[in-house]
Write a protein that holds these residues in place. Structure first.
Motif, PDB file in Angstrom:
ATOM      1  N   VAL A 159      41.104  47.403  34.810  1.00  0.00           N
ATOM      2  CA  VAL A 159      40.168  46.942  33.777  1.00  0.00           C
ATOM      3  C   VAL A 159      40.064  45.420  33.819  1.00  0.00           C
ATOM      4  O   VAL A 159      38.958  44.853  33.796  1.00  0.00           O
ATOM      5  CB  VAL A 159      40.597  47.430  32.375  1.00  0.00           C
ATOM      6  N   VAL A 160      41.225  44.745  33.895  1.00  0.00           N
ATOM      7  CA  VAL A 160      41.206  43.282  33.957  1.00  0.00           C
ATOM      8  C   VAL A 160      40.428  42.820  35.189  1.00  0.00           C
ATOM      9  O   VAL A 160      39.618  41.883  35.104  1.00  0.00           O
ATOM     10  CB  VAL A 160      42.650  42.719  33.964  1.00  0.00           C
ATOM     11  N   GLU A 161      40.624  43.502  36.293  1.00  0.00           N
ATOM     12  CA  GLU A 161      39.886  43.128  37.511  1.00  0.00           C
ATOM     13  C   GLU A 161      38.374  43.306  37.326  1.00  0.00           C
ATOM     14  O   GLU A 161      37.586  42.458  37.747  1.00  0.00           O
ATOM     15  CB  GLU A 161      40.363  43.960  38.713  1.00  0.00           C
ATOM     16  N   ALA A 162      38.007  44.398  36.683  1.00  0.00           N
ATOM     17  CA  ALA A 162      36.577  44.635  36.427  1.00  0.00           C
ATOM     18  C   ALA A 162      36.008  43.544  35.511  1.00  0.00           C
ATOM     19  O   ALA A 162      34.879  43.070  35.705  1.00  0.00           O
ATOM     20  CB  ALA A 162      36.367  46.008  35.809  1.00  0.00           C
ATOM     21  N   LEU A 163      36.807  43.130  34.530  1.00  0.00           N
ATOM     22  CA  LEU A 163      36.352  42.075  33.619  1.00  0.00           C
ATOM     23  C   LEU A 163      36.194  40.755  34.369  1.00  0.00           C
ATOM     24  O   LEU A 163      35.203  40.034  34.184  1.00  0.00           O
ATOM     25  CB  LEU A 163      37.340  41.918  32.453  1.00  0.00           C
ATOM     26  N   GLU A 164      37.165  40.461  35.224  1.00  0.00           N
ATOM     27  CA  GLU A 164      37.086  39.212  35.997  1.00  0.00           C
ATOM     28  C   GLU A 164      35.864  39.225  36.917  1.00  0.00           C
ATOM     29  O   GLU A 164      35.179  38.219  37.075  1.00  0.00           O
ATOM     30  CB  GLU A 164      38.377  39.011  36.811  1.00  0.00           C
ATOM     31  N   LYS A 165      35.605  40.405  37.462  1.00  0.00           N
ATOM     32  CA  LYS A 165      34.444  40.563  38.341  1.00  0.00           C
ATOM     33  C   LYS A 165      33.143  40.354  37.552  1.00  0.00           C
ATOM     34  O   LYS A 165      32.224  39.663  38.010  1.00  0.00           O
ATOM     35  CB  LYS A 165      34.472  41.968  38.930  1.00  0.00           C
ATOM     36  N   HIS A 166      33.100  40.958  36.355  1.00  0.00           N
ATOM     37  CA  HIS A 166      31.900  40.802  35.536  1.00  0.00           C
ATOM     38  C   HIS A 166      31.703  39.352  35.120  1.00  0.00           C
ATOM     39  O   HIS A 166      30.592  38.825  35.121  1.00  0.00           O
ATOM     40  CB  HIS A 166      31.970  41.710  34.299  1.00  0.00           C
ATOM     41  N   HIS A 167      32.817  38.710  34.776  1.00  0.00           N
ATOM     42  CA  HIS A 167      32.741  37.299  34.386  1.00  0.00           C
ATOM     43  C   HIS A 167      32.221  36.453  35.542  1.00  0.00           C
ATOM     44  O   HIS A 167      31.337  35.594  35.354  1.00  0.00           O
ATOM     45  CB  HIS A 167      34.131  36.819  33.940  1.00  0.00           C
ATOM     46  N   ALA A 168      32.731  36.724  36.731  1.00  0.00           N
ATOM     47  CA  ALA A 168      32.296  35.959  37.908  1.00  0.00           C
ATOM     48  C   ALA A 168      30.814  36.220  38.193  1.00  0.00           C
ATOM     49  O   ALA A 168      30.052  35.285  38.490  1.00  0.00           O
ATOM     50  CB  ALA A 168      33.143  36.347  39.117  1.00  0.00           C
ATOM     51  N   TRP A 169      30.410  37.469  38.060  1.00  0.00           N
ATOM     52  CA  TRP A 169      28.997  37.834  38.294  1.00  0.00           C
ATOM     53  C   TRP A 169      28.090  37.098  37.300  1.00  0.00           C
ATOM     54  O   TRP A 169      27.079  36.513  37.675  1.00  0.00           O
ATOM     55  CB  TRP A 169      28.843  39.353  38.152  1.00  0.00           C
ATOM     56  N   MET A 170      28.503  37.120  36.019  1.00  0.00           N
ATOM     57  CA  MET A 170      27.712  36.455  34.971  1.00  0.00           C
ATOM     58  C   MET A 170      27.651  34.946  35.176  1.00  0.00           C
ATOM     59  O   MET A 170      26.616  34.314  34.945  1.00  0.00           O
ATOM     60  CB  MET A 170      28.291  36.759  33.594  1.00  0.00           C
TER      61      MET A 170
END
Lengths: 324, 324
Positions: free
Chosen positions: A243-254
């Motif tokens: 989940v944390v990885e997915a959040l970091e990925k979303h943050h980077a994408w945004m």
């Protein structure tokens, strides 16, 4: 008369990470204190750093447990974490660790974790207004990540979700989640979906249903974010790293494509307009004599209500600056 | 493009008592037509004459039958009568005689009676906004009396009641009226109480309970209006003359001591403020570039949201006059 609140000192202490100062500032937000304006002005230069993650979903999916587990996962990465548990339906608040909140006690003594339950005590605009202000307090207190957990259901969840950079929608096996999710409009707001209690029967079915329902939405453009569907057993801490990885990925994408800034601008603009409208409303109430005189003319038929409203709006410019 | 609405002609026809023009003007109100502003300006000089009587009460007390019987009683006195049946919960409207409205057909062919069902179709502010505007149409059409009947229950009743000069609260025997009345706040809004279906068992008890509950309220000053409690059998037209007499008495009492004017001023002021706020909101929405620039600065932390709201409000003055 209560003692004058020393805002500069409070803000300095909060920036220094002192939990009592942080708690006091959030109380000022909750109570819509007269010094709120001063507080926000003092906090402004120290905001914009925190990544705000909203956690929402139907009752019984394990929101509190998931929030607590996520705190642990972020702490393991050395992040300073804030938690705002928002209960639009509760008259209680003030940081008390009630009911489900007990699970947060794992982190209660960690100086790098700020936990706060919040209700809409004195606020005119309710939590839609108080939430972004409380987030600024935690942001200025140096939180790297702030988790906003909604305890209520329905419309209020969506409002609170709109205060977040990334929204995590939690589900659990069974529960007729599909229909419930569709009703709550939850399928439009999730950036990351998590099927919690994934050790139970039906987790795979729930994930598949979710995937199906998400695929029914509008076609995504090239480069669009495709919300992942993850599985966790939050009570055992399983799946949280993903989940944390997915959040970091979303943050980077945004961050990479400007979405983060656009989202923040949009919600800040709504916040500014809400404050401005409240100020206008207060000022109108203050134009007592002028308002009565206009009403008189409308009653007499020498003025129509629209023309009267125009005069009232024109009269606002001559008033005092809003007192917040 | 639809044909341009000829407001001056419509208003002239409505003043002349032409039902189709009256109906069309109320439709413009319901639909929040862009020409509403022009309509209200044209109507203003011809308003202020009508006496507005609100009829409210729990479902099943015979509101429609009572309204119809009251129309008959006022017609017998040679008055021109308007009826506005307001259903906040219904999406239907447009003057259709539906359901209970059928009882109004007694008066449907009387050229001195204007009957209109209304729902909150296009209006932002809902019926709280549309009702006073529709009243102005009927007022300008030369109605001596306008009866506003609320079909819904609860808060909406009270809102609609606040549009009236005099509020009649209807009860019926049984039904646990007492508790229901207290809940609905109905005991604070009545100027005249009517126990309808008074030929049924329990009418005397209901009247006595009402009398008791009214006596529990705050002490009335000398010269204060003491709401009478009357009995009717509306379906047979019994007791209606007494209701009309009580209304005339209340009207005379209000006119004599200034209450009538005070009430009208208060509700017109609320109406003006609602229109003004909507105009401000629309103008803010129009300040797109300025709003985005302010949001930018708040996101960057160079401005706090209160200061941004001040700038937004200040910017309103430079805008176009509101378009209603």
């Amino acid at each position: 008369m209560p003692r004058r609140t020393d805002v500069p000192t409070l803000v300095a202490q909060a920036r220094d990470g002192q939990p009592r100062a942080v708690a006091r500032l959030i109380s000022l937000v909750e109570d819509a204190s007269p010094v709120l304006r001063e507080v926000m002005a003092a906090l402004a230069p120290h905001t914009g750093h925190a990544y705000v993650v909203g956690l929402t979903g139907p009752p019984g999916v394990g929101k509190s447990t998931s929030t607590s587990a996520l705190v642990g996962a972020f702490r393991a990465r050395g992040k300073r974490v804030g938690v705002l548990a928002v209960d639009p339906s509760s008259p209680f608040s003030g940081g008390a660790l009630l009911g489900d909140r007990i699970r947060m006690q794992d982190h209660a003594t960690d100086p790098e974790v700020f936990i706060r339950s919040m209700a809409s005590r004195g606020h005119l605009g309710g939590l839609a207004w108080a939430t972004p202000q409380a987030l600024r307090v935690l942001d200025a207190a140096g939180c790297d990540v702030i988790l906003v957990e909604t305890v209520g259901v329905g419309q209020s969840e969506i409002e609170v979700a709109s205060a977040a950079d990334t929204t995590v929608v939690l589900m659990a096996p069974g529960m007729g989640d599909g229909i419930q999710a569709a009703k709550a409009g939850i399928l439009e707001i999730g950036d990351v979906y998590v099927v919690n209690k994934a050790d139970r029967d039906g987790a795979q079915t729930t994930a598949r249903e979710l995937n199906h329902m998400l695929s029914l939405g509008p076609a995504r453009e090239a480069g669009a974010w495709r919300p992942p569907i993850l599985k966790t057993v939050a009570s055992r801490g399983e799946g949280l790293d993903e989940v944390v990885e997915a959040l970091e990925k979303h943050h980077a994408w945004m961050s990479g494509n400007g979405t983060l800034r656009t989202r923040r601008q949009r919600r800040v603009r709504a916040e500014i307009e809400a404050i401005a409208l409240a100020a206008v409303r207060a000022r109108m109430g203050g134009l007592s004599a002028a308002g009565d005189a206009l009403a008189d003319r409308v009653v007499d038929g020498t003025l129509d209500p629209y023309a009267a409203a125009d005069e009232l709006v024109a009269g606002l410019g001559a008033g005092q600056p809003s007192a917040g």
